[in-house]
Structures are given as C-alpha cells and as structure tokens.
Design a protein around this motif. Structure first.
Motif, PDB file in Angstrom:
ATOM      1  N   ILE A 178     -51.153  51.216  33.160  1.00 41.44           N
ATOM      2  CA  ILE A 178     -52.149  52.234  32.794  1.00 41.44           C
ATOM      3  C   ILE A 178     -53.185  52.311  34.030  1.00 41.44           C
ATOM      4  O   ILE A 178     -53.528  53.503  34.162  1.00 41.44           O
ATOM      5  CB  ILE A 178     -53.196  51.375  31.597  1.00 41.44           C
ATOM      6  N   GLU A 179     -53.326  51.453  34.872  1.00 43.31           N
ATOM      7  CA  GLU A 179     -54.209  51.676  36.085  1.00 43.31           C
ATOM      8  C   GLU A 179     -53.754  52.747  36.964  1.00 43.31           C
ATOM      9  O   GLU A 179     -54.341  53.034  37.872  1.00 43.31           O
ATOM     10  CB  GLU A 179     -54.656  50.126  36.660  1.00 43.31           C
ATOM     11  N   LEU A 180     -52.546  52.976  36.741  1.00 43.04           N
ATOM     12  CA  LEU A 180     -51.952  53.972  37.801  1.00 43.04           C
ATOM     13  C   LEU A 180     -51.842  55.291  36.990  1.00 43.04           C
ATOM     14  O   LEU A 180     -51.263  56.427  37.682  1.00 43.04           O
ATOM     15  CB  LEU A 180     -50.595  53.642  38.443  1.00 43.04           C
ATOM     16  N   HIS A 181     -52.043  55.524  36.147  1.00 37.57           N
ATOM     17  CA  HIS A 181     -51.960  56.946  35.079  1.00 37.57           C
ATOM     18  C   HIS A 181     -52.742  58.055  36.045  1.00 37.57           C
ATOM     19  O   HIS A 181     -52.157  59.085  36.136  1.00 37.57           O
ATOM     20  CB  HIS A 181     -52.600  56.524  33.819  1.00 37.57           C
ATOM     21  N   SER A 182     -54.093  57.568  36.697  1.00 34.89           N
ATOM     22  CA  SER A 182     -54.782  58.796  36.979  1.00 34.89           C
ATOM     23  C   SER A 182     -54.241  59.107  38.423  1.00 34.89           C
ATOM     24  O   SER A 182     -54.105  60.432  38.812  1.00 34.89           O
ATOM     25  CB  SER A 182     -56.398  58.437  37.174  1.00 34.89           C
ATOM     26  N   LYS A 216     -36.861  62.673  49.336  1.00 32.29           N
ATOM     27  CA  LYS A 216     -37.517  62.420  50.743  1.00 32.29           C
ATOM     28  C   LYS A 216     -38.804  62.899  50.942  1.00 32.29           C
ATOM     29  O   LYS A 216     -39.742  62.169  50.998  1.00 32.29           O
ATOM     30  CB  LYS A 216     -36.515  62.703  51.965  1.00 32.29           C
ATOM     31  N   PRO A 217     -38.923  64.105  50.741  1.00 32.54           N
ATOM     32  CA  PRO A 217     -40.306  64.737  51.016  1.00 32.54           C
ATOM     33  C   PRO A 217     -41.365  64.298  49.915  1.00 32.54           C
ATOM     34  O   PRO A 217     -42.591  63.995  50.134  1.00 32.54           O
ATOM     35  CB  PRO A 217     -40.121  66.250  50.942  1.00 32.54           C
ATOM     36  N   LEU A 218     -40.789  64.084  48.811  1.00 29.34           N
ATOM     37  CA  LEU A 218     -41.822  63.790  47.614  1.00 29.34           C
ATOM     38  C   LEU A 218     -42.287  62.379  47.872  1.00 29.34           C
ATOM     39  O   LEU A 218     -43.327  61.783  47.619  1.00 29.34           O
ATOM     40  CB  LEU A 218     -41.025  63.818  46.197  1.00 29.34           C
ATOM     41  N   ARG A 219     -41.040  61.372  48.165  1.00 29.84           N
ATOM     42  CA  ARG A 219     -41.508  60.191  48.640  1.00 29.84           C
ATOM     43  C   ARG A 219     -42.558  59.782  49.672  1.00 29.84           C
ATOM     44  O   ARG A 219     -43.403  59.066  49.618  1.00 29.84           O
ATOM     45  CB  ARG A 219     -40.082  59.234  48.778  1.00 29.84           C
ATOM     46  N   THR A 220     -42.271  60.846  50.882  1.00 24.33           N
ATOM     47  CA  THR A 220     -43.279  60.636  51.897  1.00 24.33           C
ATOM     48  C   THR A 220     -44.269  60.986  51.478  1.00 24.33           C
ATOM     49  O   THR A 220     -45.490  60.460  52.025  1.00 24.33           O
ATOM     50  CB  THR A 220     -42.544  61.744  52.984  1.00 24.33           C
ATOM     51  N   ALA A 221     -44.744  62.143  50.939  1.00 21.27           N
ATOM     52  CA  ALA A 221     -45.990  62.566  50.412  1.00 21.27           C
ATOM     53  C   ALA A 221     -46.779  61.639  49.486  1.00 21.27           C
ATOM     54  O   ALA A 221     -47.839  61.309  49.653  1.00 21.27           O
ATOM     55  CB  ALA A 221     -45.849  63.815  49.540  1.00 21.27           C
ATOM     56  N   MET A 222     -45.926  60.847  48.600  1.00 19.07           N
ATOM     57  CA  MET A 222     -46.476  59.834  47.607  1.00 19.07           C
ATOM     58  C   MET A 222     -46.766  58.653  48.568  1.00 19.07           C
ATOM     59  O   MET A 222     -47.983  58.267  48.273  1.00 19.07           O
ATOM     60  CB  MET A 222     -45.583  59.563  46.513  1.00 19.07           C
ATOM     61  N   ALA A 223     -46.119  58.307  49.549  1.00 20.23           N
ATOM     62  CA  ALA A 223     -46.477  57.209  50.343  1.00 20.23           C
ATOM     63  C   ALA A 223     -47.920  57.480  51.063  1.00 20.23           C
ATOM     64  O   ALA A 223     -48.524  56.462  51.178  1.00 20.23           O
ATOM     65  CB  ALA A 223     -45.402  56.694  51.309  1.00 20.23           C
ATOM     66  N   LYS A 224     -48.199  58.696  51.636  1.00 21.40           N
ATOM     67  CA  LYS A 224     -49.181  59.161  52.453  1.00 21.40           C
ATOM     68  C   LYS A 224     -50.511  58.996  51.475  1.00 21.40           C
ATOM     69  O   LYS A 224     -51.492  58.674  51.934  1.00 21.40           O
ATOM     70  CB  LYS A 224     -48.736  60.447  53.218  1.00 21.40           C
ATOM     71  N   GLU A 225     -50.240  60.025  50.485  1.00 22.94           N
ATOM     72  CA  GLU A 225     -51.365  60.242  49.826  1.00 22.94           C
ATOM     73  C   GLU A 225     -51.875  59.398  48.664  1.00 22.94           C
ATOM     74  O   GLU A 225     -52.869  59.293  48.141  1.00 22.94           O
ATOM     75  CB  GLU A 225     -51.323  61.855  49.187  1.00 22.94           C
ATOM     76  N   PHE A 226     -50.740  58.823  48.180  1.00 21.88           N
ATOM     77  CA  PHE A 226     -51.258  58.082  46.877  1.00 21.88           C
ATOM     78  C   PHE A 226     -50.313  56.674  47.140  1.00 21.88           C
ATOM     79  O   PHE A 226     -49.377  56.186  46.403  1.00 21.88           O
ATOM     80  CB  PHE A 226     -50.560  58.417  45.758  1.00 21.88           C
ATOM     81  N   ALA A 274     -50.940  53.191  46.436  1.00 23.47           N
ATOM     82  CA  ALA A 274     -50.859  52.379  45.301  1.00 23.47           C
ATOM     83  C   ALA A 274     -49.538  52.816  44.324  1.00 23.47           C
ATOM     84  O   ALA A 274     -48.908  52.204  43.789  1.00 23.47           O
ATOM     85  CB  ALA A 274     -52.155  52.264  44.549  1.00 23.47           C
ATOM     86  N   LEU A 275     -49.694  54.022  43.967  1.00 22.14           N
ATOM     87  CA  LEU A 275     -48.743  54.806  43.435  1.00 22.14           C
ATOM     88  C   LEU A 275     -47.123  54.498  43.933  1.00 22.14           C
ATOM     89  O   LEU A 275     -46.194  54.036  43.108  1.00 22.14           O
ATOM     90  CB  LEU A 275     -48.894  56.304  42.764  1.00 22.14           C
ATOM     91  N   TYR A 276     -47.127  54.626  45.092  1.00 22.50           N
ATOM     92  CA  TYR A 276     -45.818  54.839  45.853  1.00 22.50           C
ATOM     93  C   TYR A 276     -45.513  53.102  45.717  1.00 22.50           C
ATOM     94  O   TYR A 276     -44.106  52.820  45.479  1.00 22.50           O
ATOM     95  CB  TYR A 276     -45.973  55.054  47.196  1.00 22.50           C
TER      96      TYR A 276
END
Length: 315
Positions: free
Chosen positions: A16-20, A119-129, A131-133
């Motif tokens: 739940i804490e990662l939903h936002s 790969k680009p989606l994972r890279t973007a998630m790791a950089k911008e988000f 905790a989610l990554y």
C-alpha cells in the motif's frame, strides 16, 4: 491495443505504501513525450526555440548556443523508441507482473517490442522512483519473493483453512444434524455418525473431492502459492505431470472460490518469472535436476542431471 481491453490492476501486487509512487510512475510515462525541456541536453544551454513542423510526433527544439536539434527524449533512456502512447499501459503490465508475450498480445504489438521497452522503463523507474524500483525489481528478478502484507495474509488464511480441513476431528452430520461423529480416516476428513449410522466427508461437493494423496496437499498448496511451475510441483510431490496440472487447476479454483483474487494475481506473476528464470538458466548451459519419484521414473531414488535441450522441452 484493443479499445475494449482493460489494463490490469497493477496496484494489487504492490504494498500500500508504494501505491502513490506507482501511480506517479505511470503518470510520468504518460506525460514524458509532451514534457518541455529546461535546457539543451547536448550543451546545457537554457535558451532554445521550437522548430516548425506540420505534424510533429513530439515537439522538436533547436539550441540557440550549439544550434543542434533535440526533443524531450534526447539523451534519455527512451531516445529512439516509438509507440509512446503505449508506454503507460505497458508500465501497468510490467508492475502487474505480466510476461513479455502476454503484455505484447494485450497491447497488439510484437513481443520484440515489449522486450525492448523493459530496459528504458526499468532505467527510468530506478532513477525517478527508487523505492518502487527496489521493491519491484527484487520480485521481478526473483531475488526476494516476499509478498505484500495483504497478499501474505491471504496465503496464510488459505493454508490455515486447508490444514484445518485436513486435521479437524469434529463435523456435523448433514443428515441428522448431530455432532456425535467420529473421524474414521487418518488422512481424509471422513466421519461416521453414531446417531443415524451414516458416513460423511467434508470434501464432498468440493474441488478436492476424489483427489488422491492428501498427505501432499499442504506442500502442493505452498508450491502453488510460491509460483512454482508444473515441473517444480512434480519434483516437490513426486506425482506425474498430468496429476500436477489437475491439482494446480483445483487449488487455483479453491483460491478463486474463497475470494483470494489478489493472491491469484501474485501467483500468476511469480509463475511467469519462474518460467523465465528456468529458461534463462538452461539457455546459459545450466542443468536442472531430473524429476524423481513419479510413476514414470525408472528409479524413484535415482537423481541425475540431463542435457539442457531436454530440460527445455519439459518447460
């Protein structure tokens, strides 16, 4: 993508804490192609102008200092990738644990396309988000398979219910309503009513009725919850493949009947990742331990390795 297709509820498998943060990630993918840059990505100069273009895919700019053209995706992980309108939807499939092939089919694109997008989606998630990554990648890569608390609670409730069904020493007689019953089978919940002299089974009219080897049910249920493949389940129980397939369907039916929809979604995710994990391991030259203990084994005690191409056929 089919206009009538509803994207998966990607929040089901997340804490739940990662939903936002997950919702912010999908919103980031949706807004990225139209996001205005703040500086030239090639020289860092803050002044640039919009280039005239009758039908631009995305706005193009030209730097006032270096005179080079660029857009909002230049020097980003998404540079050179098309079908931008599908990125948010694919992000939802990725967070929901869908396989490359299933996501591609739902989006109406080739599996090679969704494979390149990872790969680009994972890279973007790791950089911008981050905790989610951190949470998602550990499950996606099977380095940590611990489920979110609400799914863990569903799994424990299901296992507790199954254990109680198998071990209970008391039952009400459906014919006379008496509680004066006696268990008459050590492995199956079968009872004898001393009042009306009838026999009863708590498995009657359930998906487990006439299913053999109840001593393996708890272990098999745990394997299903772990997202194990049919061959994994065969190794766990020593049953043949057809039996494992039947059991897998029955236990998933039980989960559905009990309303554990989030757990079913989680199992689907883990199972797709397990299949990929085994496939990658074998393609890299790894040897899987042969299945033993089934009725098709010449020697149920013998354990050996088989060539990779044979293992691949089994999966």
């Amino acid at each position: 993508m089919d206009d009538h297709h509803i994207p998966p509820d990607y929040l089901r498998c997340l804490p739940i804490e990662l939903h936002s943060e997950a919702e912010a990630f999908i919103r980031y993918l949706r807004e990225l192609p139209s996001k205005s840059p703040v500086e030239c990505p090639k020289c860092g100069h803050p002044r640039f102008s919009v280039e005239a273009n009758s039908k631009p895919r995305i706005p193009s700019y030209r730097c006032a200092a270096c005179n080079k053209g660029f857009n909002c995706l230049t020097k980003s992980p998404f540079s050179g990738f098309g079908l931008m309108h599908l990125w948010p939807a694919y992000g939802q499939y990725l967070l929901a644990g869908w396989s490359i092939h299933n996501a591609a089919k739902a989006l109406g694109v080739a599996p090679s396309t969704t494979s390149r997008w990872i790969k680009p989606l994972r890279t973007a998630m790791a950089k911008e988000f981050p905790a989610l990554y951190h949470w998602w990648s550990a499950r996606h890569d099977r380095t940590n398979l611990e489920p979110p608390p609400h799914i863990a609670a569903q799994a424990q409730a299901f296992l507790n219910g199954l254990e109680h069904l198998l071990t209970t020493q008391q039952a009400d007689c459906p014919r006379c309503g008496s509680r004066d019953t006696q268990r008459v089978d050590e492995l199956r919940p079968n009872f004898y009513c001393s009042v009306c002299s009838s026999t009863l089974s708590l498995l009657r009219d359930t998906v487990l009725a006439r299913l053999g080897y109840p001593e393996h049910w708890m272990g098999f249920a745990q394997g299903v919850i772990n997202g194990e493949t049919v061959v994994d389940l065969q190794r766990r129980t020593g049953l043949c493949v057809p039996a494992c397939k039947r059991w897998q369907v029955r236990f998933l039916q039980m989960l559905e009947q009990q309303g554990h929809d989030d757990l079913i979604q989680w199992i689907t995710w883990l199972r797709s990742r397990r299949v990929k994990e085994v496939g990658d391991f074998v393609r890299e030259g790894g040897h899987m331990e042969a299945v033993t203990g089934s009725r098709y084994s010449a020697d149920s005690k013998r354990r050996f390795s088989v060539p990779p191409h044979l293992i691949r056929k089994k999966h």
